[in-house]
Design a protein around this motif. Structure first.
Motif, short mmCIF file in Angstrom:
data_model
loop_
_atom_site.label_atom_id
_atom_site.label_comp_id
_atom_site.label_asym_id
_atom_site.label_seq_id
_atom_site.Cartn_x
_atom_site.Cartn_y
_atom_site.Cartn_z
N ALA A 271 16.51 28.49 46.06
CA ALA A 271 16.13 28.93 44.72
C ALA A 271 16.57 30.37 44.48
CB ALA A 271 14.62 28.81 44.53
N SER A 272 17.16 30.63 43.33
CA SER A 272 17.63 31.97 43.01
C SER A 272 17.47 32.24 41.52
CB SER A 272 19.11 32.13 43.41
OG SER A 272 19.93 31.18 42.73
N ALA A 273 17.60 33.53 41.20
CA ALA A 273 17.63 33.95 39.80
C ALA A 273 18.58 35.13 39.71
CB ALA A 273 16.24 34.33 39.31
N GLY A 274 19.34 35.20 38.61
CA GLY A 274 20.27 36.31 38.41
C GLY A 274 21.27 36.40 39.54
N ILE A 275 21.55 37.64 39.98
CA ILE A 275 22.53 37.87 41.04
C ILE A 275 21.99 37.43 42.40
CG2 ILE A 275 21.84 40.23 41.59
CD1 ILE A 275 25.45 38.82 41.26
N GLY A 276 20.74 37.00 42.45
CA GLY A 276 20.19 36.44 43.68
C GLY A 276 20.87 35.17 44.13
N CYS A 277 21.77 34.64 43.32
CA CYS A 277 22.51 33.44 43.73
C CYS A 277 23.50 33.72 44.85
CB CYS A 277 23.23 32.82 42.54
SG CYS A 277 24.55 33.85 41.85
N THR A 278 23.85 35.00 45.09
CA THR A 278 24.94 35.29 46.03
C THR A 278 24.66 34.83 47.47
OG1 THR A 278 24.16 37.59 46.11
CG2 THR A 278 26.02 37.10 44.67
N PRO A 279 23.50 35.12 48.07
CA PRO A 279 23.29 34.58 49.42
C PRO A 279 23.18 33.07 49.43
CG PRO A 279 21.29 35.63 48.63
CD PRO A 279 22.37 35.97 47.65
N ILE A 280 22.69 32.51 48.34
CA ILE A 280 22.57 31.04 48.25
C ILE A 280 23.96 30.39 48.28
CG2 ILE A 280 21.76 29.14 46.83
CD1 ILE A 280 19.53 30.92 48.12
N LEU A 281 24.94 31.01 47.60
CA LEU A 281 26.29 30.46 47.62
C LEU A 281 26.87 30.45 49.03
CD1 LEU A 281 27.75 32.09 44.40
CD2 LEU A 281 27.35 29.67 44.78
N SER A 282 26.60 31.49 49.79
CA SER A 282 27.06 31.53 51.17
C SER A 282 26.43 30.41 51.98
CB SER A 282 26.72 32.89 51.78
OG SER A 282 27.13 32.96 53.12
N MET A 283 25.15 30.15 51.75
CA MET A 283 24.47 29.06 52.44
C MET A 283 25.07 27.71 52.05
SD MET A 283 20.48 30.23 52.20
CE MET A 283 19.90 31.77 52.92
N LEU A 284 25.31 27.53 50.76
CA LEU A 284 25.87 26.26 50.30
C LEU A 284 27.26 26.02 50.88
CD1 LEU A 284 24.75 26.29 46.55
CD2 LEU A 284 24.08 24.62 48.30
N GLU A 285 28.07 27.07 50.95
CA GLU A 285 29.40 26.93 51.54
C GLU A 285 29.29 26.47 52.99
OE1 GLU A 285 33.41 29.54 51.36
OE2 GLU A 285 31.74 30.53 52.35
N HIS A 286 28.37 27.06 53.72
CA HIS A 286 28.17 26.69 55.12
C HIS A 286 27.66 25.25 55.23
CE1 HIS A 286 26.86 26.95 59.31
NE2 HIS A 286 25.69 26.47 58.92
N LEU A 287 26.68 24.90 54.41
CA LEU A 287 26.12 23.54 54.47
C LEU A 287 27.15 22.48 54.13
CD1 LEU A 287 22.69 24.27 52.73
CD2 LEU A 287 23.04 23.74 55.16
N SER A 288 28.02 22.79 53.17
CA SER A 288 29.04 21.81 52.79
C SER A 288 30.06 21.62 53.91
CB SER A 288 29.74 22.23 51.50
OG SER A 288 30.47 23.43 51.68
N LYS A 289 30.39 22.72 54.62
CA LYS A 289 31.32 22.60 55.74
C LYS A 289 30.71 21.82 56.90
CE LYS A 289 33.92 26.86 54.82
NZ LYS A 289 34.19 28.24 55.30
N GLU A 290 29.39 22.02 57.09
CA GLU A 290 28.71 21.34 58.19
C GLU A 290 28.32 19.91 57.84
OE1 GLU A 290 28.00 22.69 61.32
OE2 GLU A 290 29.41 24.22 60.63
N GLY A 291 28.35 19.56 56.57
CA GLY A 291 27.93 18.22 56.16
C GLY A 291 26.44 18.01 56.33
N HIS A 292 25.66 18.97 55.86
CA HIS A 292 24.20 18.91 56.02
C HIS A 292 23.68 17.56 55.52
CE1 HIS A 292 20.22 20.70 56.46
NE2 HIS A 292 19.89 20.17 55.28
N PRO A 293 23.00 16.77 56.37
CA PRO A 293 22.65 15.40 55.99
C PRO A 293 21.37 15.27 55.18
CG PRO A 293 21.99 15.82 58.26
CD PRO A 293 22.66 17.07 57.77
N SER A 294 20.47 16.24 55.25
CA SER A 294 19.17 16.13 54.59
C SER A 294 19.26 16.57 53.12
CB SER A 294 18.13 16.99 55.32
OG SER A 294 17.98 16.57 56.66
#
Length: 398
Positions: A271-294
């Motif tokens: 969950a993010s708001a405003g520019i708080g999305c930046t660390p979330i994008l890094s997490m999403l990039e990692h999760l997509s590369k790892e194929g997070h199953p949950s």
């Protein structure tokens, strides 16, 4: 652990110290900067000093640490200490600086509380300070060792490879090591400190989350221009927006930060708001590369779609996950945006899988509201993690 004698003294004097802590921290910073003006010029955030935010954060952390020592003597507030230690490591704080802080902090305590500071009271609060300081020194030394640097030597020269205008107020900078060496690895959600020399000669430092690694020797971070009346508010973000161009050099720290995925494979709420999305994008990039199953539930709130920095990436990275959904709320949505996603973030209609781990980043009121909603939905408090851009005022306002 605090000694029995000091525990009794701190418990008895905590209300008085707590009531005066604002005056104490105000006097502390004034005396500190009078004796060491270079600290305000080149280390401390002048904007946070001008607004009083840093004073609030210091007061909150001291009060929280002392309260923990007397109410739960067998435990230590490691989450709070870890967050502070990571911030200090990104700034290059070293052990001798704690002695400087001690001198001026205890001078302020004695001046504000006067005759109430008996030798016994001074000894007890001295013990509190050094328990906290030595814990932070040990954590910071460990963080430096993990990065393979000597204490405080966290800075490297980087070159700006490219600049992308995300919105009218947000720019993304892609940087590469100026010496051609390898770019340091980082954990998704971590940040770097960026130091710039301003027109008055001050070398001010700000932290920015890494949004990803566009290449093996490239890192990127996004900067939102902070707009406000007067100076020094927004002085670093304004400087970067106005002056930083491809080919320019920049001093950047090693990556630090404790808002990182635990790798458990648990269901996630990001969950993010405003520019708080930046660390979330890094997490999403990692999760997509790892194929997070949950399941992964992505939530974001902003003023409007035009203000939502990296909106396309936010949605696209979510779409790469096998079981993920994105939900964006806008106060001023574009035509056709779902009515139930208008206004501020409301989790009441979102189902969350049992065992969800939540990661929050954004303005403090946003994170407080989301945390309350998560607790109401049965998410354990220990499973809710957060990152604050700037001084951590959460404890100061509890």
């Amino acid at each position: 652990m605090l000694s029995e004698t000091s525990t009794a003294t701190v418990r008895a004097t905590l209300p008085a110290v707590g009531a005066a802590i604002g005056d104490i921290t105000d006097l502390f910073y004034r005396n500190l900067f009078e004796a060491h003006p270079e600290l305000l010029r080149d280390l401390f955030n002048r904007s946070n000093q001008a607004s009083g935010a840093q004073r609030q954060a210091l007061a909150g952390s001291i009060a929280a640490f002392a309260t923990q020592l007397v109410e739960n003597p067998g435990t230590r507030p490691d989450v709070m200490l870890g967050r502070i230690a990571n911030k200090h490591a990104s700034l290059g704080i070293t052990a001798p600086q704690y002695t400087i802080v001690h001198t001026h902090l205890f001078g302020a305590i004695a001046e504000v509380l006067g005759d109430a500071v008996t030798p016994e009271v001074a000894a007890a609060w001295d013990e509190v300070y050094w328990l906290m300081a030595n814990a932070l020194i040990a954590l910071e030394e460990r963080l430096y060792a993990q990065r393979g640097v000597t204490a405080g030597d966290v800075w490297r020269e980087w070159t700006v490879a490219s600049r992308i205008e995300e919105t009218s107020d947000v720019a993304t900078f892609r940087i590469t090591p100026a010496d051609g060496a390898s770019a340091p690895a980082f954990r998704p959600g971590q940040y770097v400190s960026v130091q710039v020399e301003l027109p008055d000669g001050a070398r001010q430092i700000r932290q920015y989350s890494l949004t990803g690694a566009p290449g093996p020797e490239c890192r990127s971070f996004s900067v939102k221009r902070v707009r406000g009346a007067g100076t020094p508010e927004g002085e670093v973000s304004a400087h970067l927006h106005a002056r930083l161009r491809p080919g320019d050099r920049l001093r950047v720290s090693a990556p630090y930060g404790d808002l990182v995925l635990d790798g458990s494979g648990a269901p996630l709420l990001l969950a993010s708001a405003g520019i708080g999305c930046t660390p979330i994008l890094s997490m999403l990039e990692h999760l997509s590369k790892e194929g997070h199953p949950s399941p992964v539930t992505v939530v974001h709130g902003d003023r409007s779609p035009a203000d939502h920095a990296l909106r396309t990436d936010h949605a696209a990275l979510t779409g790469k996950l096998p079981d993920a959904s994105a939900h964006f709320w806008y106060e001023d949505p574009e035509p056709g945006h779902p009515a139930e996603r208008t206004g501020t973030v409301d989790l009441s209609g979102l189902p969350l899988a049992p065992g969800t781990q939540a990661y929050l980043c954004g303005p403090l009121p946003f994170m407080r509201a989301v945390r309350s909603q998560l607790l109401e939905k049965g998410v354990a408090a220990a499973d809710i993690h957060y990152e604050v851009f700037g001084p951590d005022l959460w404890l100061a306002q509890d």
